[in-house]
Design a protein around this motif. Structure first.
Motif, mmCIF file in Angstrom:
data_model
loop_
_atom_site.group_PDB
_atom_site.id
_atom_site.type_symbol
_atom_site.label_atom_id
_atom_site.label_comp_id
_atom_site.label_asym_id
_atom_site.label_seq_id
_atom_site.Cartn_x
_atom_site.Cartn_y
_atom_site.Cartn_z
ATOM 1 N N LEU A 10 51.219 41.321 33.279
ATOM 2 C CA LEU A 10 50.049 40.479 33.085
ATOM 3 C C LEU A 10 50.330 39.231 32.253
ATOM 4 O O LEU A 10 49.438 38.395 32.082
ATOM 5 C CB LEU A 10 48.926 41.281 32.420
ATOM 6 N N ALA A 11 51.544 39.099 31.749
ATOM 7 C CA ALA A 11 51.880 37.934 30.931
ATOM 8 C C ALA A 11 51.663 36.652 31.740
ATOM 9 O O ALA A 11 52.168 36.502 32.851
ATOM 10 C CB ALA A 11 53.328 38.021 30.459
ATOM 11 N N GLY A 12 50.892 35.739 31.183
ATOM 12 C CA GLY A 12 50.620 34.474 31.855
ATOM 13 C C GLY A 12 49.506 34.517 32.880
ATOM 14 O O GLY A 12 49.172 33.495 33.480
ATOM 15 N N LEU A 13 48.909 35.695 33.097
ATOM 16 C CA LEU A 13 47.853 35.827 34.110
ATOM 17 C C LEU A 13 46.471 35.949 33.487
ATOM 18 O O LEU A 13 45.494 36.215 34.182
ATOM 19 C CB LEU A 13 48.125 37.050 35.005
ATOM 20 N N GLY A 14 46.371 35.753 32.190
ATOM 21 C CA GLY A 14 45.076 35.849 31.524
ATOM 22 C C GLY A 14 44.565 34.487 31.096
ATOM 23 O O GLY A 14 44.371 33.586 31.912
ATOM 24 N N ASP A 117 52.996 49.234 46.419
ATOM 25 C CA ASP A 117 52.033 48.806 47.437
ATOM 26 C C ASP A 117 51.886 47.286 47.430
ATOM 27 O O ASP A 117 52.259 46.609 46.471
ATOM 28 C CB ASP A 117 50.664 49.435 47.180
ATOM 29 N N GLU A 118 51.321 46.767 48.514
ATOM 30 C CA GLU A 118 51.069 45.339 48.628
ATOM 31 C C GLU A 118 49.601 45.093 48.948
ATOM 32 O O GLU A 118 48.970 45.858 49.683
ATOM 33 C CB GLU A 118 51.929 44.720 49.735
ATOM 34 N N VAL A 119 49.068 44.010 48.380
ATOM 35 C CA VAL A 119 47.682 43.605 48.592
ATOM 36 C C VAL A 119 47.691 42.191 49.162
ATOM 37 O O VAL A 119 48.267 41.275 48.563
ATOM 38 C CB VAL A 119 46.874 43.635 47.284
ATOM 39 N N LEU A 120 47.055 42.017 50.312
ATOM 40 C CA LEU A 120 46.942 40.703 50.941
ATOM 41 C C LEU A 120 45.772 39.952 50.307
ATOM 42 O O LEU A 120 44.639 40.444 50.297
ATOM 43 C CB LEU A 120 46.710 40.852 52.445
ATOM 44 N N ALA A 127 40.962 32.985 39.663
ATOM 45 C CA ALA A 127 42.059 33.013 38.700
ATOM 46 C C ALA A 127 42.428 34.401 38.204
ATOM 47 O O ALA A 127 43.568 34.629 37.803
ATOM 48 C CB ALA A 127 41.722 32.104 37.519
ATOM 49 N N THR A 128 41.497 35.359 38.197
ATOM 50 C CA THR A 128 41.817 36.677 37.644
ATOM 51 C C THR A 128 42.373 37.657 38.672
ATOM 52 O O THR A 128 42.802 38.753 38.304
ATOM 53 C CB THR A 128 40.574 37.324 37.003
ATOM 54 N N TYR A 129 42.335 37.293 39.949
ATOM 55 C CA TYR A 129 42.709 38.270 40.981
ATOM 56 C C TYR A 129 44.166 38.722 40.870
ATOM 57 O O TYR A 129 44.472 39.902 41.082
ATOM 58 C CB TYR A 129 42.468 37.694 42.371
ATOM 59 N N GLU A 130 45.057 37.803 40.580
ATOM 60 C CA GLU A 130 46.462 38.188 40.459
ATOM 61 C C GLU A 130 46.644 39.261 39.387
ATOM 62 O O GLU A 130 47.382 40.232 39.583
ATOM 63 C CB GLU A 130 47.317 36.972 40.135
ATOM 64 N N GLY A 131 45.972 39.083 38.251
ATOM 65 C CA GLY A 131 46.071 40.068 37.185
ATOM 66 C C GLY A 131 45.455 41.399 37.566
ATOM 67 O O GLY A 131 45.976 42.465 37.212
ATOM 68 N N LEU A 132 44.331 41.368 38.275
ATOM 69 C CA LEU A 132 43.687 42.603 38.712
ATOM 70 C C LEU A 132 44.618 43.432 39.590
ATOM 71 O O LEU A 132 44.627 44.670 39.507
ATOM 72 C CB LEU A 132 42.409 42.283 39.484
ATOM 73 N N THR A 139 51.858 44.581 44.435
ATOM 74 C CA THR A 139 52.331 43.209 44.584
ATOM 75 C C THR A 139 51.334 42.380 45.381
ATOM 76 O O THR A 139 50.824 42.837 46.411
ATOM 77 C CB THR A 139 53.689 43.189 45.306
ATOM 78 N N VAL A 140 51.067 41.161 44.917
ATOM 79 C CA VAL A 140 50.233 40.221 45.657
ATOM 80 C C VAL A 140 51.049 39.595 46.783
ATOM 81 O O VAL A 140 52.155 39.096 46.559
ATOM 82 C CB VAL A 140 49.713 39.108 44.736
#
Length: 395
Positions: A10-14, A117-120, A127-132, A139-140
Motif C-alpha cells: 500500500l506504500a504510495g497508494l494512500g 489472483d488478478e482483478v480487471l 484513486a483508492t481502487y488500487e489500494g483496495l 494484482t491490478v
C-alpha cells in the motif's frame, strides 16, 4: 522492526495521491484565497430530516451494539429499494451494511480475491481502487478506458486481458473520474465475458443518483442471468450529501453475504444503530437533494466545456454523471501533475492531476463541479491564463 507485507503493497497508494489537495488546504489555512476544485464534497448540507432522525434515535437509546449484517429495519429497507429499482426480487439475505463505500469495497474484495489472483480494473480509476485491491494481495490488471468510447469499458479490451488468474471484473458506473455511464449494451457484453470466464462482477454505484438529466442508468444487477456473480456497493455519501456519516452497503448473492458476514463481524461487529435508523429513512424515499445536485453539476460541466474547450490547446471531456469534469492539458507539454502544481502556486486554483487516477489520464486534470458557478468561471479563467502562459513560454 518488522511489518506486515500489506504495508509495502500500500506504500504510495494512500494520501500521496492527494498531495496537491493537501497543499491547497495548507495554503488556505495560511490565509491564501484558493479556489478548491479537488475533492467531491457535496455542495449542500445533509438534509435536516436525516439529522433529526439520527438525533432522535440517539436520544431514544439507539447507541448500543449492532451486528455484522446491519440493523434489521435498514436491511429490509435496502432489500425493498433494490427490488423496486432493479425490477426483480432482492431478499434481505442479499444485503450487508457497512460504514461507507470504501469499507464496503474493502470487505467485498477481501471476500473474493487473494494473493495470486488478478482483478480487471478500468484505467483511469478512482484513486483508492488500487489500494483496495493491493490490500488483498491480488494484482491490478488495468483495462484502458478510451476517450473515443466515452471512457466506457469495452468487452474486447476486457477479454484481451483475461488470464487463468483473473477472478474479478471491477466496474464503476457512473464512473469517477470520467463521469461515464455504462449502457445496457455495454453491460450485456461485459457480462457475457464474465460468464464465459466465470468472473465475479463488482460494481461501485455510489453515483447512481447523480446521473445527469437525459442519461439512463443501468446496473449489472438488472440482469437476472448475472445475479449469481454480481455484487454492487453504494452509500449515502453522494446521493444524500452525507459523506461524514460513513453509511454504506452491498447487495449480492445470499451465499456471498454469508461468506462476507464473518469478515464483517471480525472487522467491525456492526455499525451505529442511530446511523442505521437515519439511513433507513433516507433509502426509503427519493433523495431530496440528489436531483438538484445533478442539475447543478451538469450545468457547471457544460460551463467548463464552453469556457475551456479549444482555448489555448485545452480540451474538456464532458461527463454524464457525478461531480467532476476532465480537462486535457497535454498541448501545454506538461504532465497533469506539473500543470496542477503550477496552477496552484501561480494562479491559486487547486485541481487534481489526472495521474492520481491512473496512467490513462496522464496529462489531464480532474475538476470538481461542487463550487458555485461564479467560482467555476473564475477558476476556468485562471486555468486558461495559465495554459496561455505556458504556451508562450512565460512562467
Amino acid at each position: 522492526m518488522r511489518y506486515a507485507s500489506v504495508t509495502d503493497r500500500l506504500a504510495g497508494l494512500g494520501g500521496a495521491k492527494w498531495a496537491i489537495h493537501a497543499r491547497a488546504r495548507d495554503l488556505k489555512s495560511a490565509g491564501e484565497q484558493i479556489i478548491e476544485l479537488t475533492i467531491g464534497e457535496p455542495d449542500v448540507e445533509t438534509p435536516e430530516p436525516m439529522l433529526e432522525a439520527a438525533a432522535r434515535s440517539m436520544r431514544a437509546g439507539r447507541t448500543g451494539y449492532s451486528n455484522g449484517r446491519g440493523e434489521p429495519g435498514l436491511v429490509a429497507a435496502l432489500a425493498a429499494r433494490y427490488t423496486a429499482r432493479r425490477g426483480r426480487g432482492i431478499g434481505r439475505d442479499q444485503v450487508m451494511c457497512l460504514p461507507g463505500t470504501q469499507t464496503t469495497l474493502y470487505a467485498i474484495l477481501r471476500t473474493l480475491v487473494e494473493a495470486g489472483d488478478e482483478v480487471l480494473l478500468g484505467d483511469p480509476m478512482y484513486a483508492t481502487y488500487e489500494g483496495l485491491i493491493a490490500q488483498t494481495g491480488a494484482t491490478v490488471v488495468p483495462v484502458p478506458l478510451r476517450p473515443e468510447h466515452g471512457f466506457r469499458m469495452q468487452a474486447a479490451d476486457v477479454a484481451a486481458r483475461i488470464t487463468p488468474r483473473t477472478r474479478v471484473l471491477f466496474l464503476n458506473t457512473p464512473h469517477n473520474p470520467t463521469g461515464a455511464v455504462l449502457r445496457p449494451a455495454d453491460i450485456r457484453a461485459l457480462g457475457e465475458v464474465a460468464k464465459a470466464h466465470d468472473l465475479w462482477i463488482v460494481s461501485d454505484e455510489v453515483y447512481e443518483d447523480l446521473v445527469f438529466p437525459g442519461v439512463p442508468f443501468t446496473s449489472p444487477l438488472d440482469f437476472a442471468d448475472l445475479a449469481d456473480r454480481v455484487v454492487v456497493a453504494s452509500s449515502l455519501s453522494k446521493s444524500h450529501a452525507a459523506p461524514g456519516f460513513r453509511s454504506g452497503w452491498c447487495v449480492g448473492p445470499a451465499e456471498f453475504c454469508e461468506r462476507l458476514l464473518p469478515l464483517s463481524e471480525t472487522m467491525l461487529f456492526g455499525s451505529q444503530p442511530f446511523i442505521a435508523d437515519m439511513t433507513q429513512l433516507a433509502v426509503s424515499e427519493p433523495s431530496p437533494v440528489a436531483a438538484g445536485m445533478a442539475e447543478r453539476f451538469a450545468r457547471r460541466a457544460a460551463l467548463i466545456e464552453r469556457q475551456l474547450t479549444g482555448v489555448n490547446g485545452l480540451y474538456v471531456h464532458r461527463p454524464e454523471a457525478g461531480m467532476f469534469a476532465l480537462v486535457d492539458v497535454r498541448a501545454t507539454g506538461l504532465s497533469g501533475e506539473e500543470f496542477a502544481l503550477g496552477l496552484l502556486d501561480r494562479r491559486k486554483v487547486a485541481v487534481m492531476p489526472g495521474e492520481s487516477f491512473g496512467a490513462g489520464l496522464s496529462g489531464w486534470l480532474r475538476l470538481s463541479l461542487t463550487q458555485p458557478d461564479e467560482r467555476v468561471v473564475e477558476a476556468t479563467d485562471r486555468i486558461a491564463a495559465h495554459a496561455a502562459s505556458l504556451l508562450e513560454g512565460v512562467a
